[in-house]
Design an enzyme around this catalytic site. Structure first.
Site, PDB file in Angstrom:
ATOM      1  N   GLY A 118       0.590  -0.868  -0.098  1.00 52.48           N
ATOM      2  CA  GLY A 118       0.097  -0.118   0.180  1.00 52.48           C
ATOM      3  C   GLY A 118       0.731   1.345   0.251  1.00 52.48           C
ATOM      4  O   GLY A 118       2.098   1.333   0.263  1.00 52.48           O
ATOM      5  N   LYS A 119      -0.111   2.210  -0.035  1.00 55.13           N
ATOM      6  CA  LYS A 119       1.570   3.794  -0.621  1.00 55.13           C
ATOM      7  C   LYS A 119      -0.024   4.588   0.288  1.00 55.13           C
ATOM      8  O   LYS A 119      -1.150   4.559   0.496  1.00 55.13           O
ATOM      9  CB  LYS A 119       1.590   4.094  -2.024  1.00 55.13           C
ATOM     10  CG  LYS A 119       0.326   3.547  -2.853  1.00 55.13           C
ATOM     11  CD  LYS A 119       0.779   4.027  -3.644  1.00 55.13           C
ATOM     12  CE  LYS A 119      -0.390   4.198  -4.637  1.00 55.13           C
ATOM     13  NZ  LYS A 119       0.052   4.701  -6.696  1.00 55.13           N
TER      14      LYS A 119
ATOM     15  N   GLY B 298       0.437   9.141   2.100  1.00 58.89           N
ATOM     16  CA  GLY B 298       0.909  10.327   1.570  1.00 58.89           C
ATOM     17  C   GLY B 298       2.225  10.450   0.648  1.00 58.89           C
ATOM     18  O   GLY B 298       2.610  10.952   0.569  1.00 58.89           O
TER      19      GLY B 298
ATOM     20  N   ALA C 117       4.722   7.605   1.985  1.00 57.94           N
ATOM     21  CA  ALA C 117       5.784   6.575   2.484  1.00 57.94           C
ATOM     22  C   ALA C 117       4.296   5.529   1.968  1.00 57.94           C
ATOM     23  O   ALA C 117       3.191   5.384   1.008  1.00 57.94           O
ATOM     24  CB  ALA C 117       5.455   6.205   3.771  1.00 57.94           C
TER      25      ALA C 117
ATOM     26  N   LYS D 288       7.235  -0.101   6.281  1.00 54.78           N
ATOM     27  CA  LYS D 288       7.220   0.814   5.822  1.00 54.78           C
ATOM     28  C   LYS D 288       8.293   1.937   5.120  1.00 54.78           C
ATOM     29  O   LYS D 288       9.306   1.676   6.006  1.00 54.78           O
ATOM     30  CB  LYS D 288       6.075   1.828   7.472  1.00 54.78           C
ATOM     31  CG  LYS D 288       5.294   2.980   6.429  1.00 54.78           C
ATOM     32  CD  LYS D 288       4.945   3.764   8.155  1.00 54.78           C
ATOM     33  CE  LYS D 288       3.926   4.437   7.664  1.00 54.78           C
ATOM     34  NZ  LYS D 288       2.845   4.912   9.341  1.00 54.78           N
TER      35      LYS D 288
ATOM     36  N   ASP E 270      -6.785   8.929  14.440  1.00 52.68           N
ATOM     37  CA  ASP E 270      -6.682   8.622  13.276  1.00 52.68           C
ATOM     38  C   ASP E 270      -7.216   7.099  13.098  1.00 52.68           C
ATOM     39  O   ASP E 270      -7.172   6.906  12.049  1.00 52.68           O
ATOM     40  CB  ASP E 270      -5.433   8.946  12.549  1.00 52.68           C
ATOM     41  CG  ASP E 270      -5.755   9.200  10.592  1.00 52.68           C
ATOM     42  OD1 ASP E 270      -6.732   9.072  10.288  1.00 52.68           O
ATOM     43  OD2 ASP E 270      -5.335   8.433  10.043  1.00 52.68           O
TER      44      ASP E 270
END
Length: 659
Positions: A66-67, A69, A71, A88, A182
């Site tokens: 995954g990606k 903002g 990283a 990461k 978050d």
């Protein structure tokens, strides 16, 4: 008009990493933009072999997980131990400013201290000349966001299952004085054992006294608490608010305050303006209301949430099957009477009776229970109230039990007397063409197997093989409507029957003659009621079914030129699962039929087995259909158009069965 209705689209909320730095989001500004494609292309990429400069240990970089903002997350394998990590990777160019670097250091310092079953495990970190590498526990089943994207809504037992684990991890964080800040679907990761792990601590912070809290607005807009928007800072209550938004999203299909305009979303959050769908249970509605309070002090605490009747009186499975990542699971709550009733059923209908002689006491107890059930009409009969208050009995109470024959009469010897009574309900044979496809996963695995066999031996060809002029007729979906953001998924079959798979996992069908209504509480509990005597408890779902029927009849065109046929005497076809991807809609049915509808050109692929052999039907963009024996396609090949869609279908099935 196309034979489908897109009531609402389902954007993917957040990203897999959620690793964007804490930023100020002005209340009336547009949503944060994602990096432009050109920026991502120029970002430094991790090398194939990564070496820790301090220890010399090497790691092989695998697939991209995954990606975020700034990283990317890769699967990496320790070359010495073969241990696999989720790593990461943060380029130095993305954290060149001091405050950006400080946030990465803060994330590492907070995360490395955490050791809890429901928190993603931090392993180690290092950096080289190009990147910073953070090694984390790998969660092979991705995140709740991926499950939500495939499922749209989850059943209440599933939501309880996940929420209990989230709360467990969140209580641990709060006890250690850490705020996550978050919480969203993309930050709840699922491992191979279907255990949830709270992850991504890029925005996490130490809990400070109210007067010292930072007033920065950070997080994901749809999950922000009112006090955050009012710049009063984050507290534990803000995480609880986000938890309530997560619960609502999983149950209802969309976040509670989502609108097309960020300014309007913020206004709804500040005013706590949202809608509770009628399909929610009263306990779920009550809990959501208790969490989504404007004042932080009025919100339920994590302990109070666990003590709420939504959890204490509702069934929570000990474990979910991996297939629940993409399809509705068939959950069976523990029932104290179930085991005893099973003994009763076996004594009445069982073919393979135990040769071991039971004790006289056990025989007497079961005999008395059977007699009592028959006399009081509890056995195999249910009574509901209709809207006008009259008591009615379902026409039939079907229980799928394999290939057993229908039973019309119960006879039991008790105290020398014979008790015989005709039962309206009956055991129903399940000898469909796909005998082993009683679940969506069974249909999917069977379809995957036959398509792989077909395509592995298929020669190259420019045209399709000769189509069949006569064949055993099958049932297919001619119209559909996705209203799962509120109610469920509706469809019309080629035999003109209507079905709705509701968000709560129940299913209701309306045969073409409209005389009876079929209601499936689960895949194996099937009741039939006269249309004029639908129970009061089902009137809401009946209204939705009728609404879908009217809408599709008036507004949608038939999806192809395949002929319509009258309904047979078998129970109505049951939609087991539907999955929407970026390009197509996959539908799986109880008789083993698989149908894939492609959005862009309205072509369709239908795999069925109405009798002895598999049939493959292709409906082209002009809605003209051709039906072939699958064996003919395997022997002679097919056109590039059909081959392209078969390959997509095969790839889709492979992806879904990998969970």
């Amino acid at each position: 008009m196309e034979s489908a209705c897109y009531v609402q689209s389902y954007p993917f909320y957040g990203n897999l990493l959620g690793a964007e730095p804490c930023r100020t989001i002005p209340p009336h500004s547009p949503a944060p933009r994602t990096p432009k494609p050109t920026q991502e292309r120029t970002a430094p990429q991790a090398a194939k072999i990564i070496t820790d400069p301090a220890t010399g240990r090497t790691y092989s970089k695998g697939r991209l997980l995954g990606k975020g903002g700034f990283a990317r997350c890769y699967e990496m394998t320790d070359n010495a131990t073969n241990k696999v990590y989720a790593v990461k990777v943060i380029p130095h160019s993305r954290v060149s400013k001091p405050h950006q670097r400080e946030k990465i250091v803060n994330e590492i310092e907070l995360h490395r201290e955490l050791h809890h079953k429901h928190v993603v495990k931090f392993s180690h970190h290092f950096e080289d000349s190009e990147n910073i590498y953070i090694f984390l526990e790998i969660c092979s089943r991705k995140s709740l966001a991926h499950i939500w994207k495939a499922r749209h809504t989850l059943l209440e037992p599933e939501v309880r299952y996940y929420l209990k684990q989230i709360i467990s991890g969140l209580k641990y964080l709060h006890l250690r004085g850490i705020l996550h800040r978050d919480l969203k679907l993309g930050n709840f990761f699922i491992n191979d054992n279907m255990e949830l792990k709270v992850g991504d601590f890029g925005l996490a912070a130490r809990l400070e006294p109210p007067e010292l809290r930072k007033k920065t607005i950070c997080g994901t807009p749809n999950y922000l608490a009112p006090e955050v928007l009012y710049r009063q800072g984050h507290g534990p209550e803000s995480d609880v608010w986000s938890l309530g938004c997560v619960m609502y999203t999983l149950l209802c299909g969309t976040p509670p305050f989502e609108t097309s305009d960020l300014k309007e979303t913020y206004r709804c959050i500040k005013q706590v303006k949202y809608t509770l769908p009628a399909c929610l249970s009263s306990s779920a509605r009550h809990l959501i209301v208790g969490i989504l309070k404007r004042s932080p002090g009025e919100r339920l605490t994590l302990e109070q949430i666990l003590e709420h009747e939504f959890f204490t009186k509702g069934y929570t499975p000990e474990k979910l099957p991996p297939s629940s990542c993409v399809m509705v699971p068939d959950l069976h709550p523990p029932n104290p009477a179930r085991s005893l009733f099973t003994k009763v059923a076996k004594s009445l209908f069982g073919r393979n009776k135990s040769k071991t002689k039971k004790s006289p006491t056990e025989d007497d107890e079961i005999s008395k229970l059977v007699t009592g059930l028959v006399k009081t009409s509890i056995c195999r009969q249910l009574s509901y109230k209709t809207v006008d208050g009259n008591e009615v009995t379902p026409v039939t109470a079907h229980t799928v039990t394999g290939n057993s024959s229908p039973v019309e009469t119960l006879t039991e010897e008790a105290s020398g007397k014979s008790v015989s009574r005709s039962i309206r309900g009956s055991l129903v044979s399940s000898s469909d063409a796909f005998e082993d496809c009683k679940t969506a996963s069974g249909v999917m695995e069977n379809a995957l197997e036959v398509l792989k066999d077909c395509m592995s031996s298929m020669p190259a060809a420019e045209v399709n093989p000769p189509c069949l002029s006569r064949y055993e007729h099958f049932v297919w979906v001619s119209k559909w409507v996705d209203y799962s953001n509120k109610y469920g998924f509706g469809y019309q079959l080629s035999n003109r029957s209507i079905g709705v798979l509701f968000n709560n996992g129940t299913h209701m069908t309306f045969p073409a003659n409209r005389r009876n209504v079929h209601y499936h509480l689960t895949n194996s509990q099937h009741f039939v009621f006269p249309t004029s005597a639908v129970p009061e408890q089902l009137q809401g779902q009946m209204s939705i079914l009728q609404y879908f029927a009217t809408y599709m009849e008036k507004n949608l065109m038939k999806g192809g030129d395949l002929p319509c046929h009258a309904e047979g005497t078998q129970p109505p076809l049951l939609l087991l699962q539907w999955v929407k991807t970026e390009h197509a809609l996959l539908m799986l049915f109880s008789n083993g039929t698989l149908q894939v509808n492609f959005y862009n050109d309205h072509t369709k692929v239908i795999l069925s087995k109405p009798h002895d052999s598999y049939l493959l039907t292709y409906i082209n963009r002009d809605r003209n259909s051709q039906t072939f024996r699958l064996s003919s396609v395997a022997e002679m090949g097919c056109s590039s158009d059909m081959l392209h869609r078969l390959r997509y279908t095969l790839k889709l099935l492979q992806q879904k069965t990998e969970f």
